[in-house]
Design a protein around this motif. Sequence first.
Motif, PDB file in Angstrom:
ATOM      1  N   ASN A 138      -2.650  13.753 -41.503  1.00 17.56           N
ATOM      2  CA  ASN A 138      -3.687  13.266 -42.410  1.00 17.56           C
ATOM      3  C   ASN A 138      -3.093  12.608 -43.647  1.00 17.56           C
ATOM      4  O   ASN A 138      -3.676  11.666 -44.209  1.00 17.56           O
ATOM      5  CB  ASN A 138      -4.603  14.421 -42.832  1.00 17.56           C
ATOM      6  N   PHE A 163      -1.799   9.122 -42.402  1.00 15.73           N
ATOM      7  CA  PHE A 163      -2.873   8.170 -42.097  1.00 15.73           C
ATOM      8  C   PHE A 163      -4.123   8.546 -42.909  1.00 15.73           C
ATOM      9  O   PHE A 163      -5.116   9.015 -42.349  1.00 15.73           O
ATOM     10  CB  PHE A 163      -3.197   8.192 -40.600  1.00 15.73           C
ATOM     11  N   LYS A 176      -7.603   8.603 -45.015  1.00 11.88           N
ATOM     12  CA  LYS A 176      -8.894   7.912 -44.887  1.00 11.88           C
ATOM     13  C   LYS A 176      -9.751   8.249 -46.103  1.00 11.88           C
ATOM     14  O   LYS A 176      -9.606   9.316 -46.707  1.00 11.88           O
ATOM     15  CB  LYS A 176      -9.602   8.332 -43.604  1.00 11.88           C
ATOM     16  N   ASP A 177     -10.655   7.340 -46.437  1.00 12.60           N
ATOM     17  CA  ASP A 177     -11.544   7.603 -47.557  1.00 12.60           C
ATOM     18  C   ASP A 177     -12.722   8.462 -47.095  1.00 12.60           C
ATOM     19  O   ASP A 177     -12.788   8.886 -45.925  1.00 12.60           O
ATOM     20  CB  ASP A 177     -12.029   6.298 -48.204  1.00 12.60           C
ATOM     21  N   GLY A 189     -14.441   7.522 -43.997  1.00 13.15           N
ATOM     22  CA  GLY A 189     -13.658   7.511 -42.767  1.00 13.15           C
ATOM     23  C   GLY A 189     -12.862   6.241 -42.540  1.00 13.15           C
ATOM     24  O   GLY A 189     -12.267   6.062 -41.470  1.00 13.15           O
ATOM     25  N   LYS A 190     -12.823   5.357 -43.544  1.00 12.53           N
ATOM     26  CA  LYS A 190     -12.066   4.108 -43.393  1.00 12.53           C
ATOM     27  C   LYS A 190     -10.607   4.323 -43.771  1.00 12.53           C
ATOM     28  O   LYS A 190     -10.287   5.133 -44.641  1.00 12.53           O
ATOM     29  CB  LYS A 190     -12.680   3.023 -44.281  1.00 12.53           C
ATOM     30  N   ASP A 191      -9.722   3.558 -43.080  1.00 11.32           N
ATOM     31  CA  ASP A 191      -8.295   3.677 -43.338  1.00 11.32           C
ATOM     32  C   ASP A 191      -7.958   3.261 -44.768  1.00 11.32           C
ATOM     33  O   ASP A 191      -8.496   2.278 -45.293  1.00 11.32           O
ATOM     34  CB  ASP A 191      -7.501   2.807 -42.359  1.00 11.32           C
ATOM     35  N   MET A 192      -7.063   4.043 -45.367  1.00  6.95           N
ATOM     36  CA  MET A 192      -6.582   3.717 -46.708  1.00  6.95           C
ATOM     37  C   MET A 192      -5.119   3.282 -46.620  1.00  6.95           C
ATOM     38  O   MET A 192      -4.494   3.369 -45.560  1.00  6.95           O
ATOM     39  CB  MET A 192      -6.707   4.955 -47.612  1.00  6.95           C
ATOM     40  N   LYS A 252      -1.215   3.251 -46.730  1.00  5.15           N
ATOM     41  CA  LYS A 252      -0.265   4.306 -46.369  1.00  5.15           C
ATOM     42  C   LYS A 252       0.506   4.777 -47.598  1.00  5.15           C
ATOM     43  O   LYS A 252       0.795   3.994 -48.495  1.00  5.15           O
ATOM     44  CB  LYS A 252       0.704   3.787 -45.311  1.00  5.15           C
ATOM     45  N   ASN A 302      -1.303   5.933 -32.246  1.00 10.00           N
ATOM     46  CA  ASN A 302      -1.856   5.288 -33.441  1.00 10.00           C
ATOM     47  C   ASN A 302      -0.871   4.304 -34.062  1.00 10.00           C
ATOM     48  O   ASN A 302      -1.279   3.242 -34.560  1.00 10.00           O
ATOM     49  CB  ASN A 302      -2.253   6.352 -34.478  1.00 10.00           C
TER      50      ASN A 302
END
Length: 424
Positions: A278, A281, A283-284, A287-290, A292, A330
């Motif tokens: 976590n 990878f 996430k906000d 649930g969107k990718d933030m 790295k 991933n």
Amino acid sequence: MKKVLLVAAGLSMSFMGLAQKKNVTTAIQAMGQGDLDEAQKAIDAAVLDESTKNDEKAWMTRGDVYLKLMEAGKVPQDKAIQEAANSYMKVVQIKPDYKTADMDTRLLNIASSYYNTGITAYNNKQYPEAYNALELPVKIHDLDGGKRFAANKSFDTVATEANRVRAYSAFYDNKYDDAAIILNKLKDNPITEEPNNYLMLAEIYSKQNNNAALIKAIEEGRKKYPNDANLRNQELNIYIKSGKTDELIKKLEDAVAAEKDDKVKAELYFNLGNTYNNMAFPKDAAGKDMAKPANYTDMVAKAIAAYQNAIKLEPTKAEYQYNAGAVYFNQATEVNNKMNAITGNTAADNKKFDDLKKQRDGYFTQALPYLEQTYNLLDAKASSLSQDDKYTYQASMMALREIYSRTSQLDKAKAMKAKMDAAK
């Protein structure tokens, strides 16, 4: 004339007192003769009158009358026992040493009866009834500050168990404040010292959004029961929800080092792997990718190492296999996205594409054995999977089909698609 009036008044009071004492005698005689209606009428009058309302014999007689009324079916059992109990407890309050052995026997019999009533109600999920019924044995036990029955250790156990079931009844009836009051007593009682007191308190405080009390309860429980897995998991969940990842990792690493049971140790490694994953990878809230983190590479390596340690201890746990494969998958997906972003057709573009493809396929190759093992473990029992395992099963098939397609293993990709269609 005034003196005559005063004497007359005094005589009147004396006769009234004699009348009420006579009522006690009448009640006793009527009860002996089986005239329970008359006994009830006489004794109820006696305990209401100023001259006999503090008479221990009157109250003891009243308790006896109501039990007889219950036996004759003239008063419902719950009401009769409650009235008898209140009457006997009144005797103890008025004169603690009055016929001590007889009074103790009466009180203990009532406590036992109401305890059984409460336990039956609890087992039937009649939580309000159980809570109310089990209050009586506790009250009896606590007479004279608990001194009256201090030597009766078996009654100690009964009363404490009654309190425990009262706490559970209040909890399941959503009376959380009442449950918490009792649980905070139980957790310090040698008879009921157990981790579950703290777990239930934690759940109550969580439902009430009382984070300070929640953390305090868990910390106290962990200090008292450092090896309890459920308390440890609760503590870990608190750190996860609060975002205190550094503290969480330290807790997990300490827990791993201290744990002797391989199964529990594997679960701790798995939780540690998830924490690192976590962090690698992020996430906000949506649930969107933030972006790295700067230590991305280190976090990925630590996640994989933790998953591998979990797998060594429990190789047949599909979830562990899947998460290890997912880390590589991933990374491959991210590289594949970079490949798709190349729109030019120059030599430099082609070289960049080929280099990325090699990197992507390397990740796919690393992911493959974990995902295939996940699939094999779950496919063997596909008809009886839990909801969580069904999700993992389907996700592993989707990932495998992707890998087979991207790496030109078309027959395997086709077979996996057919398997996926059949599993829908």
